[in-house]
Design an enzyme around this catalytic site. Structure first.
Site, PDB file in Angstrom:
ATOM      1  N   LYS A  61      -0.253  93.711 -26.091  1.00 44.83           N
ATOM      2  CA  LYS A  61      -0.232  93.603 -27.555  1.00 44.83           C
ATOM      3  C   LYS A  61      -0.444  94.970 -28.201  1.00 44.83           C
ATOM      4  O   LYS A  61       0.195  95.297 -29.201  1.00 44.83           O
ATOM      5  CB  LYS A  61      -1.300  92.599 -28.013  1.00 44.83           C
ATOM      6  CG  LYS A  61      -0.932  91.145 -27.684  1.00 44.83           C
ATOM      7  CD  LYS A  61      -2.088  90.174 -27.851  1.00 44.83           C
ATOM      8  CE  LYS A  61      -1.667  88.781 -27.338  1.00 44.83           C
ATOM      9  NZ  LYS A  61      -2.758  87.803 -27.315  1.00 44.83           N
TER      10      LYS A  61
ATOM     11  N   GLN B  75      -8.732  86.826 -28.452  1.00 46.73           N
ATOM     12  CA  GLN B  75      -8.060  86.459 -27.208  1.00 46.73           C
ATOM     13  C   GLN B  75      -8.809  85.300 -26.541  1.00 46.73           C
ATOM     14  O   GLN B  75     -10.027  85.362 -26.365  1.00 46.73           O
ATOM     15  CB  GLN B  75      -7.997  87.686 -26.275  1.00 46.73           C
ATOM     16  CG  GLN B  75      -7.172  87.471 -25.022  1.00 46.73           C
ATOM     17  CD  GLN B  75      -5.693  87.238 -25.294  1.00 46.73           C
ATOM     18  OE1 GLN B  75      -5.115  87.793 -26.220  1.00 46.73           O
ATOM     19  NE2 GLN B  75      -5.065  86.414 -24.481  1.00 46.73           N
TER      20      GLN B  75
ATOM     21  N   ASP C 175      -2.329  84.112 -35.204  1.00 46.62           N
ATOM     22  CA  ASP C 175      -2.062  83.198 -34.085  1.00 46.62           C
ATOM     23  C   ASP C 175      -1.677  81.793 -34.571  1.00 46.62           C
ATOM     24  O   ASP C 175      -1.188  80.975 -33.803  1.00 46.62           O
ATOM     25  CB  ASP C 175      -3.325  83.051 -33.222  1.00 46.62           C
ATOM     26  CG  ASP C 175      -3.308  83.908 -31.961  1.00 46.62           C
ATOM     27  OD1 ASP C 175      -2.219  84.147 -31.421  1.00 46.62           O
ATOM     28  OD2 ASP C 175      -4.405  84.307 -31.528  1.00 46.62           O
TER      29      ASP C 175
HETATM   30  N1  GUN Z   1      -4.618  83.169 -24.664  1.00 43.40           N
HETATM   31  C1  GUN Z   1      -3.488  82.694 -24.117  1.00 43.40           C
HETATM   32  N2  GUN Z   1      -2.507  82.664 -25.042  1.00 43.40           N
HETATM   33  C2  GUN Z   1      -3.031  83.127 -26.192  1.00 43.40           C
HETATM   34  C3  GUN Z   1      -2.499  83.334 -27.491  1.00 43.40           C
HETATM   35  O1  GUN Z   1      -1.337  83.073 -27.800  1.00 43.40           O
HETATM   36  N3  GUN Z   1      -3.369  83.839 -28.399  1.00 43.40           N
HETATM   37  C4  GUN Z   1      -4.658  84.115 -28.093  1.00 43.40           C
HETATM   38  N4  GUN Z   1      -5.429  84.592 -29.072  1.00 43.40           N
HETATM   39  N5  GUN Z   1      -5.179  83.923 -26.895  1.00 43.40           N
HETATM   40  C5  GUN Z   1      -4.347  83.446 -25.959  1.00 43.40           C
END
Ligand code: GUN
Length: 287
Positions: free
Chosen positions: A53, A97, A120
């Site tokens: 990211k 996350q 998200d």
């Molecule tokens: N963990 C696994 N997939 C995701 C996601 O799309 N966003 C976040 N914040 N954590 C994750």
């Protein structure tokens, strides 16, 4: 005829290029899009995702600030850090996350994020807006999957779509997006009877189960669009999806690879969401 491969890396590059152009426009107005990321603990997969990211942000003209917190961080400490980013006018997106360490209640943390910065699309407000067909932002992984499905050029109205997996992150919002495209949507999960027959009825099959190579070629309708959200390790510790690519690609019309399919698209959609949130927040505050 073997299936056409849907190239997530190439599609994602286009989305990131558009995000970078929009970031440039915001920069000309004095707004630098900024994403705050919280990574708690030392889950190796999460660390890799967060590094990806950061890289995408750099390529898309987004400033990323990653706060890495130790595994024994208390819920209160994390909540305080989120509140600080909620009220920071320079921050436009907040991402925590997942998964979080056991001592932290994931729901409480998600609910603490300002919905206007919830890139998200995890907060109850944004999930609700999606369900009533009025989303501001689209959830990253499902939106990436939909984009890949639409890239095939097939008309989605009236198509049988089967989503395997009912998670809040993928399965449920995926079903909402496909329904909004006028698909007839079936959701399957661990208690579903005769999964193979359900899958075989799908014109569009989205696999988001989390079990290596569970969907095999004999479970796929000839010509179907197969989207593989899985990210697993096979018996040789090699990355693989929920779909057995070797047999499925002999039957499907279109199929996404792992890696190089849904993963890059999820991250590209996060960039698009961060830019969109930055545009809306800066307009709201007259910047
Ligand atoms: N963990 C696994 N997939 C995701 C996601 O799309 N966003 C976040 N914040 N954590 C994750």
């Amino acid at each position: 005829m073997p299936a056409k491969r849907i190239d997530g890396t190439a599609l994602a590059a286009g989305i990131k290029a558009a995000a970078a152009r929009d970031a440039q426009k915001l920069a000309e107005q004095g707004v630098r899009p900024r994403l705050a990321v919280f990574l708690v603990g030392d889950d190796p997969a999460s660390a890799i995702y967060v590094r990806g990211k950061e890289k995408d942000c750099a390529e898309s003209g987004i400033e990323s600030v990653v706060e890495r917190l130790p595994a024994d961080t208390s819920e209160e400490t994390l909540l305080e850090r989120i509140y600080a980013e909620n009220s920071n006018p320079h921050t436009h997106g907040i991402l925590v996350q997942l998964p979080l360490p056991k001592q932290i209640d994931e729901s409480r943390v998600i609910e603490a994020i300002d919905p206007a910065k919830d890139v998200d699309v995890f907060t109850p407000e944004n999930v609700g807006l999606l369900q009533i067909g009025r989303p501001f932002l689209l959830p990253c992984t499902p939106a990436g999957c939909l984009h890949m499905i639409q890239s095939t050029g097939i008309d989605l109205a009236g198509k049988e779509a089967v989503v395997v997996g009912r998670s809040n992150i993928v399965g449920k919002p995926m079903a909402a997006l496909l329904l909004a495209q006028n698909c007839t949507v079936t959701m399957c999960h661990s208690k579903t009877r005769d999964l193979a027959a359900k899958c075989a009825s799908a014109d569009i099959l989205v696999a988001a189960i989390g079990r290596a190579k569970m969907i095999t070629g004999d479970m796929i309708k000839p010509g179907a669009v197969v989207i593989d959200v899985g990210m697993n390790r096979d018996e040789n510790d090699k990355l693989c999806g929920d779909v057995d690519y070797a047999t499925a690609s002999e039957v499907a019309g279109f199929i996404t690879p792992v890696p190089g399919g849904v993963g890059p698209m999820t991250r590209a959609m996060l960039m698009a969401n961060t830019i969109k949130a930055a545009g809306r927040l800066s307009a709201a505050f007259g910047l």
